[in-house]
Design a protein around this motif. Structure first.
Motif, PDB file in Angstrom:
ATOM      1  N   MET A   1       0.853  -1.176   0.000  1.00 14.67           N
ATOM      2  CA  MET A   1       0.000   0.000   0.000  1.00 14.67           C
ATOM      3  C   MET A   1       0.889   1.226   0.000  1.00 14.67           C
ATOM      4  SD  MET A   1      -3.309   1.092   2.245  1.00 14.67           S
ATOM      5  CE  MET A   1      -3.471  -0.548   2.757  1.00 14.67           C
ATOM      6  N   SER A   2       0.454   2.254  -0.640  1.00 16.02           N
ATOM      7  CA  SER A   2       1.222   3.475  -0.759  1.00 16.02           C
ATOM      8  C   SER A   2       1.492   4.086   0.613  1.00 16.02           C
ATOM      9  CB  SER A   2       0.449   4.477  -1.632  1.00 16.02           C
ATOM     10  OG  SER A   2       1.115   5.704  -1.669  1.00 16.02           O
ATOM     11  N   GLU A   3       2.741   4.525   0.831  1.00 16.99           N
ATOM     12  CA  GLU A   3       3.132   5.112   2.110  1.00 16.99           C
ATOM     13  C   GLU A   3       2.400   6.415   2.389  1.00 16.99           C
ATOM     14  OE1 GLU A   3       5.214   3.821   4.342  1.00 16.99           O
ATOM     15  OE2 GLU A   3       5.775   2.098   3.161  1.00 16.99           O
ATOM     16  N   ASN A   4       2.056   7.176   1.347  1.00 13.44           N
ATOM     17  CA  ASN A   4       1.471   8.497   1.561  1.00 13.44           C
ATOM     18  C   ASN A   4      -0.049   8.484   1.640  1.00 13.44           C
ATOM     19  OD1 ASN A   4       0.905   8.000  -1.075  1.00 13.44           O
ATOM     20  ND2 ASN A   4       1.929   9.791  -1.909  1.00 13.44           N
ATOM     21  N   PRO A  12      -6.836  -4.738   8.504  1.00 17.74           N
ATOM     22  CA  PRO A  12      -5.722  -4.928   7.585  1.00 17.74           C
ATOM     23  C   PRO A  12      -6.019  -6.034   6.569  1.00 17.74           C
ATOM     24  CG  PRO A  12      -5.151  -5.700   9.793  1.00 17.74           C
ATOM     25  CD  PRO A  12      -6.519  -5.102   9.881  1.00 17.74           C
ATOM     26  N   ASN A  13      -5.486  -5.906   5.361  1.00 18.78           N
ATOM     27  CA  ASN A  13      -5.707  -6.896   4.321  1.00 18.78           C
ATOM     28  C   ASN A  13      -4.428  -7.058   3.497  1.00 18.78           C
ATOM     29  OD1 ASN A  13      -6.488  -8.299   1.948  1.00 18.78           O
ATOM     30  ND2 ASN A  13      -8.607  -7.672   2.269  1.00 18.78           N
ATOM     31  N   PRO A  14      -3.603  -8.062   3.818  1.00 22.05           N
ATOM     32  CA  PRO A  14      -2.333  -8.254   3.112  1.00 22.05           C
ATOM     33  C   PRO A  14      -2.494  -8.460   1.605  1.00 22.05           C
ATOM     34  CG  PRO A  14      -2.439  -9.627   5.077  1.00 22.05           C
ATOM     35  CD  PRO A  14      -3.797  -9.019   4.908  1.00 22.05           C
ATOM     36  N   PHE A  15      -3.585  -9.098   1.170  1.00 24.29           N
ATOM     37  CA  PHE A  15      -3.815  -9.315  -0.256  1.00 24.29           C
ATOM     38  C   PHE A  15      -3.920  -7.984  -1.003  1.00 24.29           C
ATOM     39  CE2 PHE A  15      -6.918 -10.057  -3.771  1.00 24.29           C
ATOM     40  CZ  PHE A  15      -6.091 -10.825  -4.582  1.00 24.29           C
ATOM     41  N   LEU A  16      -4.660  -7.041  -0.436  1.00 21.81           N
ATOM     42  CA  LEU A  16      -4.815  -5.736  -1.075  1.00 21.81           C
ATOM     43  C   LEU A  16      -3.512  -4.971  -1.097  1.00 21.81           C
ATOM     44  CD1 LEU A  16      -8.262  -4.610   0.342  1.00 21.81           C
ATOM     45  CD2 LEU A  16      -7.732  -5.933  -1.706  1.00 21.81           C
ATOM     46  N   LEU A  35      -6.028   1.885  -8.068  1.00 13.37           N
ATOM     47  CA  LEU A  35      -4.897   1.004  -8.344  1.00 13.37           C
ATOM     48  C   LEU A  35      -4.145   1.529  -9.555  1.00 13.37           C
ATOM     49  CD1 LEU A  35      -3.336  -1.697  -7.916  1.00 13.37           C
ATOM     50  CD2 LEU A  35      -5.014  -2.758  -9.443  1.00 13.37           C
ATOM     51  N   ASP A  36      -2.847   1.747  -9.383  1.00 17.53           N
ATOM     52  CA  ASP A  36      -1.977   2.099 -10.502  1.00 17.53           C
ATOM     53  C   ASP A  36      -1.491   0.792 -11.114  1.00 17.53           C
ATOM     54  OD1 ASP A  36      -2.189   4.889 -10.130  1.00 17.53           O
ATOM     55  OD2 ASP A  36      -0.712   4.797  -8.516  1.00 17.53           O
ATOM     56  N   LEU A  37      -1.885   0.542 -12.353  1.00 14.94           N
ATOM     57  CA  LEU A  37      -1.637  -0.755 -12.984  1.00 14.94           C
ATOM     58  C   LEU A  37      -0.162  -0.973 -13.300  1.00 14.94           C
ATOM     59  CD1 LEU A  37      -4.729  -0.868 -15.345  1.00 14.94           C
ATOM     60  CD2 LEU A  37      -4.351  -2.190 -13.244  1.00 14.94           C
ATOM     61  N   ASP A  58     -15.178  -6.405  -5.378  1.00 17.97           N
ATOM     62  CA  ASP A  58     -15.575  -7.061  -4.126  1.00 17.97           C
ATOM     63  C   ASP A  58     -15.159  -6.217  -2.927  1.00 17.97           C
ATOM     64  OD1 ASP A  58     -16.607  -9.129  -2.469  1.00 17.97           O
ATOM     65  OD2 ASP A  58     -14.628 -10.068  -2.356  1.00 17.97           O
ATOM     66  N   VAL A  59     -13.939  -5.720  -2.944  1.00 24.24           N
ATOM     67  CA  VAL A  59     -13.419  -4.947  -1.826  1.00 24.24           C
ATOM     68  C   VAL A  59     -14.143  -3.617  -1.669  1.00 24.24           C
ATOM     69  CG1 VAL A  59     -11.388  -3.660  -1.036  1.00 24.24           C
ATOM     70  CG2 VAL A  59     -11.163  -6.024  -1.812  1.00 24.24           C
TER      71      VAL A  59
END
Length: 148
Positions: A1-4, A12-16, A35-37, A58-59
């Motif tokens: 996940m992006s720091e900023n 929390p969701n490790p998959f995401l 999401l940046d592809l 889904d999320v």
């Protein structure tokens, strides 16, 4: 996940995090993620894999349903229907998923969602979620290997 970016969801969701999904909004029955592809998100035709799109839908719909409760209680997906309208994007593009919870009962929530790539509507979905009663219910699902 992006720091900023702040993780809006309290669960929390490790998959995401692995996918690189960024939580943008989550309040009042609505949610938005982006999401940046990257190359890892592409299928063999070099367009976004349908599994990435379905995961985002889904999320974002689950987040919309969870946002209706102050404690952001968890949900599990009961059913989901997805319609793919056009290719989802290529490496370097940005996807945005928007979710809306349009009805809820004491134990269920009904949502719809969309994914956009710029001004292109890529996919739509409808889903039904069951609210988990508590974090103990989540622990029970983990003990059972995910079944309820």
């Amino acid at each position: 996940m992006s720091e900023n970016k702040q993780n809006i969801s309290s669960i929390p969701n490790p998959f995401l995090e692995q996918l690189g999904i960024i939580s943008e909004e989550m309040a009042d029955g609505r949610a938005k993620i982006s999401l940046d592809l990257q190359d890892a998100h592409m299928n063999s035709w070099q367009i976004t894999h349908g599994g990435v799109l379905m995961s985002m839908l889904d999320v974002v719909m689950a987040m919309a349903g969870r946002s209706l409760h102050d404690d952001q209680k968890g949900v599990v997906t009961v059913e989901m229907k997805t319609t793919f309208l056009q290719p989802g994007g290529v490496t370097g593009a940005r996807l945005e998923a928007r979710g809306h919870a349009y009805h809820q009962s004491a134990t269920m929530c009904f949502c719809d969602g969309e994914i956009w790539c710029g001004d292109k509507l890529v996919a739509k979905a409808n889903a039904t979620y069951k609210y988990l009663r508590s974090l103990r219910a989540k622990a029970g699902l983990q003990r059972l290997g995910g079944s309820d």
